[in-house]
Design an enzyme around this catalytic site. Structure first.
Site, PDB file in Angstrom:
ATOM      1  N   ARG A 153      -3.831  -2.330  17.556  1.00  0.00           N
ATOM      2  CA  ARG A 153      -3.369  -1.858  16.236  1.00  0.00           C
ATOM      3  C   ARG A 153      -2.873  -0.418  16.342  1.00  0.00           C
ATOM      4  NH1 ARG A 153      -8.192  -4.564  14.482  1.00  0.00           N
ATOM      5  NH2 ARG A 153      -9.271  -2.572  14.177  1.00  0.00           N
TER       6      ARG A 153
ATOM      7  N   LYS B 197      -1.673   5.125  -2.598  1.00  0.00           N
ATOM      8  CA  LYS B 197      -1.183   3.852  -3.137  1.00  0.00           C
ATOM      9  C   LYS B 197      -2.338   2.996  -3.600  1.00  0.00           C
ATOM     10  CE  LYS B 197      -0.426  -0.171  -1.393  1.00  0.00           C
ATOM     11  NZ  LYS B 197      -0.015  -1.356  -0.623  1.00  0.00           N
TER      12      LYS B 197
ATOM     13  N   GLU C 220       1.401   0.555  -8.184  1.00  0.00           N
ATOM     14  CA  GLU C 220       1.986  -0.702  -7.699  1.00  0.00           C
ATOM     15  C   GLU C 220       1.430  -1.919  -8.446  1.00  0.00           C
ATOM     16  OE1 GLU C 220       2.448  -3.381  -3.599  1.00  0.00           O
ATOM     17  OE2 GLU C 220       1.632  -1.354  -3.454  1.00  0.00           O
TER      18      GLU C 220
ATOM     19  N   LYS D 188       5.944   1.449  -7.952  1.00  0.00           N
ATOM     20  CA  LYS D 188       6.281   0.470  -6.903  1.00  0.00           C
ATOM     21  C   LYS D 188       6.138  -0.934  -7.484  1.00  0.00           C
ATOM     22  CE  LYS D 188       5.179  -1.090  -2.216  1.00  0.00           C
ATOM     23  NZ  LYS D 188       4.553  -0.805  -0.914  1.00  0.00           N
TER      24      LYS D 188
ATOM     25  N   GLY E 143       7.589  -8.099  -1.269  1.00  0.00           N
ATOM     26  CA  GLY E 143       6.824  -9.181  -1.867  1.00  0.00           C
ATOM     27  C   GLY E 143       7.143 -10.593  -1.428  1.00  0.00           C
ATOM     28  N   GLY E 144       7.376 -10.791  -0.137  1.00  0.00           N
ATOM     29  CA  GLY E 144       7.608 -12.158   0.344  1.00  0.00           C
ATOM     30  C   GLY E 144       9.068 -12.565   0.393  1.00  0.00           C
TER      31      GLY E 144
END
Length: 346
Positions: free
Chosen positions: A48, A138, A179, A221, A264-265
């Site tokens: 990571r 966020k 968001e 956001k 968002g996908g």
């Protein structure tokens, strides 16, 4: 007014500077590990760290990316050479940000709905992150469209939490990214998505007002107004752009410096195309900057190229830079589909 008001105002404007967007690389360890496992990458802290080093040391990234949202593990990590990621970002001219929510949990009494947690102890965490060098934060709320949902209770609980988070951030010197994500999952129409997004944004701004949040020291956001992934009728890109802007103009206060969309996908090309139309057609109608804060829509091609192999770092960085460049162009209304073919061979 917060002691940090002047600094936060400047930071918020820098986050949405013309031609720049915000990179979301704040996925939790669990989410990151799942993505790694799909590609056969060992799900370890070291891999990571190596992946995040690949991203943050991409040459030229700061030309298109104003700042990056980090996860708690990442903000404490360093390059293999021992330089902290915060310093890497600061030296490159990118603003460090941090995810501070602790995730969306089941909302009691409301099946299939979530509320985001993380307000407990948040003031102290904000103070620590500010001291480390973070300058924005966020918090993501999740709104699901389904049969008889979202409920008013879900929308209000999430709006209230977002506003309290934002107020705490501004008290402690961090620009809050607010968001509220209306999920793309489901078979709902674009019209239904508009209704839910409208209600959600209305509730969020009402709560921000009640909690005394300074609009000129925050970034919104939102998700785009778009057909559900399983909807048999997928609205064309022009309609997505038009209805999204219409919804924002109705709800977003004029002194918010910028709207930085989540992907968002959506596919990475869709995310660029939708953002581009919004800027090309409606920029002159909008009081705020319209840009991006994408995660997968920028990182996925790079992750698939890297696959945990250090020999692929340069090629993966080129993929990352290309996506950042395409979205920078979209934030100026200058993206063209042909740009996708312009990635120079390594």
């Amino acid at each position: 007014m917060s002691n940090y008001a002047v600094e936060m105002k400047q930071t918020a404007q820098a986050m949405v500077a013309s031609g720049k967007g915000i990179l979301a690389m704040d996925e939790s360890n669990g989410t990151c590990n799942k993505r790694f496992e799909k590609l056969g990458i060992p799900a370890t802290e070291e891999r990571r760290r190596a992946y995040r080093e690949l991203i943050l040391t991409t040459p030229g990234l700061s030309e298109f990316i104003s700042g990056a949202i980090l996860y708690d593990e990442t903000i404490r990590q360093s390059t293999q050479a021992g330089v902290s990621f915060i310093k890497v970002m600061q030296d490159a001219g990118m603003i460090p940000g941090i995810k501070v929510d602790t995730g969306a949990k089941d909302l009691a009494g409301h099946p299939h709905e979530k509320v985001t947690e993380g307000l407990d102890g948040l003031r102290d965490r904000i103070a620590e992150y500010y001291k480390m060098g973070a300058r924005f934060a966020k918090w993501r709320a999740v709104i699901t469209i389904g049969e008889d949902i979202p409920s008013r209770a879900c929308i209000e609980a999430n709006a209230h939490a977002l506003a309290r988070y934002a107020a705490l951030c501004q008290e402690g010197g961090l620009v809050p990214i607010v968001e509220p994500e209306v999920l793309i999952d489901g078979n709902h129409t674009i019209e239904r998505c508009y209704e839910v997004t409208d209600e959600t944004l209305h509730a969020v701004f009402a709560q921000l007002y009640r909690q005394g949040v300074a609009y000129n020291q925050m970034i919104l956001k939102p998700s785009m107004v778009i057909s559900g992934l399983a909807c048999p009728i997928q609205a064309p890109a022009e309609q997505v752009a038009e209805m999204t802007i219409q919804c924002l103009l109705k709800n977003v206060r004029v002194n918010v410096p910028g709207v930085a969309f989540l992907s968002g996908g959506q596919s990475h090309q869709q995310a660029s195309e939708h953002l581009n139309i919004m800027n090309a057609k409606y920029r002159s109608h909008c009081p705020w900057q319209i840009t991006f804060s994408y995660a997968r829509a920028i990182q996925q091609p790079a992750l698939e190229t890297w696959r945990g192999n250090d020999a692929n770092v340069a090629q993966a960085q080129q993929q990352l830079l290309h996506r950042a460049k395409c979205n920078s162009a979209a934030s100026l209304g200058q993206y063209r589909a042909q740009m996708e073919q312009q990635l120079a061979p390594v």
